[in-house]
Motif scaffolding. Structure first.
Motif, short mmCIF file in Angstrom:
data_model
loop_
_atom_site.label_atom_id
_atom_site.label_comp_id
_atom_site.label_asym_id
_atom_site.label_seq_id
_atom_site.Cartn_x
_atom_site.Cartn_y
_atom_site.Cartn_z
N GLU A 86 0.83 -1.19 0.00
CA GLU A 86 0.00 0.00 0.00
C GLU A 86 0.87 1.25 0.00
OE1 GLU A 86 -2.02 -3.15 2.69
OE2 GLU A 86 -0.02 -2.29 2.46
N CYS A 129 -2.77 0.27 -4.18
CA CYS A 129 -2.50 -1.09 -3.72
C CYS A 129 -1.98 -1.89 -4.90
CB CYS A 129 -3.77 -1.72 -3.16
SG CYS A 129 -3.65 -3.48 -2.77
N ILE A 189 -10.92 -7.29 -3.82
CA ILE A 189 -9.94 -6.59 -2.99
C ILE A 189 -10.66 -5.60 -2.08
CG2 ILE A 189 -7.90 -5.13 -2.92
CD1 ILE A 189 -7.36 -7.91 -4.02
N TRP A 205 -10.42 -2.66 1.14
CA TRP A 205 -9.64 -1.72 1.93
C TRP A 205 -10.16 -1.74 3.36
CZ3 TRP A 205 -5.27 0.84 0.58
CH2 TRP A 205 -4.97 0.95 -0.79
N CYS A 230 -14.83 -2.49 -0.92
CA CYS A 230 -14.52 -3.72 -1.64
C CYS A 230 -14.75 -3.47 -3.11
CB CYS A 230 -15.41 -4.87 -1.16
SG CYS A 230 -15.19 -6.44 -2.03
N THR A 286 -13.42 3.30 -4.67
CA THR A 286 -12.38 2.34 -5.00
C THR A 286 -12.48 1.96 -6.46
OG1 THR A 286 -11.31 0.26 -4.31
CG2 THR A 286 -13.73 0.30 -4.32
N ARG A 338 -10.05 0.21 -10.10
CA ARG A 338 -8.89 -0.48 -10.65
C ARG A 338 -8.37 0.29 -11.85
NH1 ARG A 338 -8.55 -6.04 -9.16
NH2 ARG A 338 -10.39 -6.75 -8.00
N VAL A 395 -5.07 -1.31 -7.51
CA VAL A 395 -6.37 -0.96 -6.95
C VAL A 395 -6.20 0.34 -6.17
CG1 VAL A 395 -8.14 -1.59 -5.27
CG2 VAL A 395 -7.28 -3.29 -6.89
N LEU A 441 -7.89 3.68 -3.83
CA LEU A 441 -8.93 4.20 -2.96
C LEU A 441 -8.81 5.72 -2.97
CD1 LEU A 441 -11.24 3.49 -0.97
CD2 LEU A 441 -9.57 3.77 0.87
N TYR A 500 -4.19 2.20 6.71
CA TYR A 500 -5.04 1.61 5.69
C TYR A 500 -4.34 0.43 5.03
CZ TYR A 500 -8.42 5.39 5.97
OH TYR A 500 -9.39 6.27 6.39
N TYR A 501 -5.10 -0.65 4.86
CA TYR A 501 -4.58 -1.88 4.30
C TYR A 501 -5.47 -2.36 3.16
CZ TYR A 501 -2.56 -2.10 9.03
OH TYR A 501 -1.92 -1.83 10.21
N CYS A 502 -4.88 -2.99 2.18
CA CYS A 502 -5.67 -3.70 1.18
C CYS A 502 -5.45 -5.20 1.37
CB CYS A 502 -5.34 -3.27 -0.25
SG CYS A 502 -3.61 -3.40 -0.74
#
Length: 125
Positions: A6, A22, A34, A36, A50, A70, A72, A79, A81, A94-96
């Motif tokens: 990320e 991501c 995917i 977040w 998502c 979100t 792509r 990906v 956000l 923040y994580y994916c």
């Protein structure tokens, strides 16, 4: 081994915007949806969005709906956000992560809890 990397976090004033990215550690996404997630200081991980691998469907938590988007890229390599109208309560790491399925659902269950490093978003004056 972390699944994703990320980036894009930082310090932003309330009302500002950030775009998080991501990318898969392997260089390519598979056919998983995917999500977040974020973790505010002292709190549990919270699912916020998502995006499906099939059909382009999305799902958002009520707390970010209308502010976050979100997406792509055209090549499916990243990906994103996009976070607009940020609030102090958006602060967190923040994580994916992958979902166990290719599509999103109306909740944030069935995501792999492979948090990795994440990227820190701080919303403050």
């Amino acid at each position: 081994q972390a699944q994703f990397v990320e980036s894009g976090g930082g310090l932003v004033q309330p009302g500002g915007s950030l775009r998080l990215s991501c990318k898969p550690s392997s260089g390519k996404f598979d056919d998983s949806a995917i999500g977040w997630f974020r973790q505010a200081p002292g709190k549990e991980h919270e699912g916020i969005s998502c995006i499906g691998a099939i059909g382009g469907s999305t799902h958002y938590a009520d707390s970010v709906k209308g502010r976050f988007t979100t997406s792509r890229d055209n090549l499916g390599q990243t990906v994103f956000l996009q976070m607009n109208f940020l609030k102090p309560e958006d602060t967190g790491v923040y994580y994916c992560v992958k979902r166990e399925t290719a599509s999103c659902a109306s909740d944030f269950r069935r995501f792999r809890e492979d948090w990795g490093q994440g990227t820190l978003v701080t919303v403050s004056s």
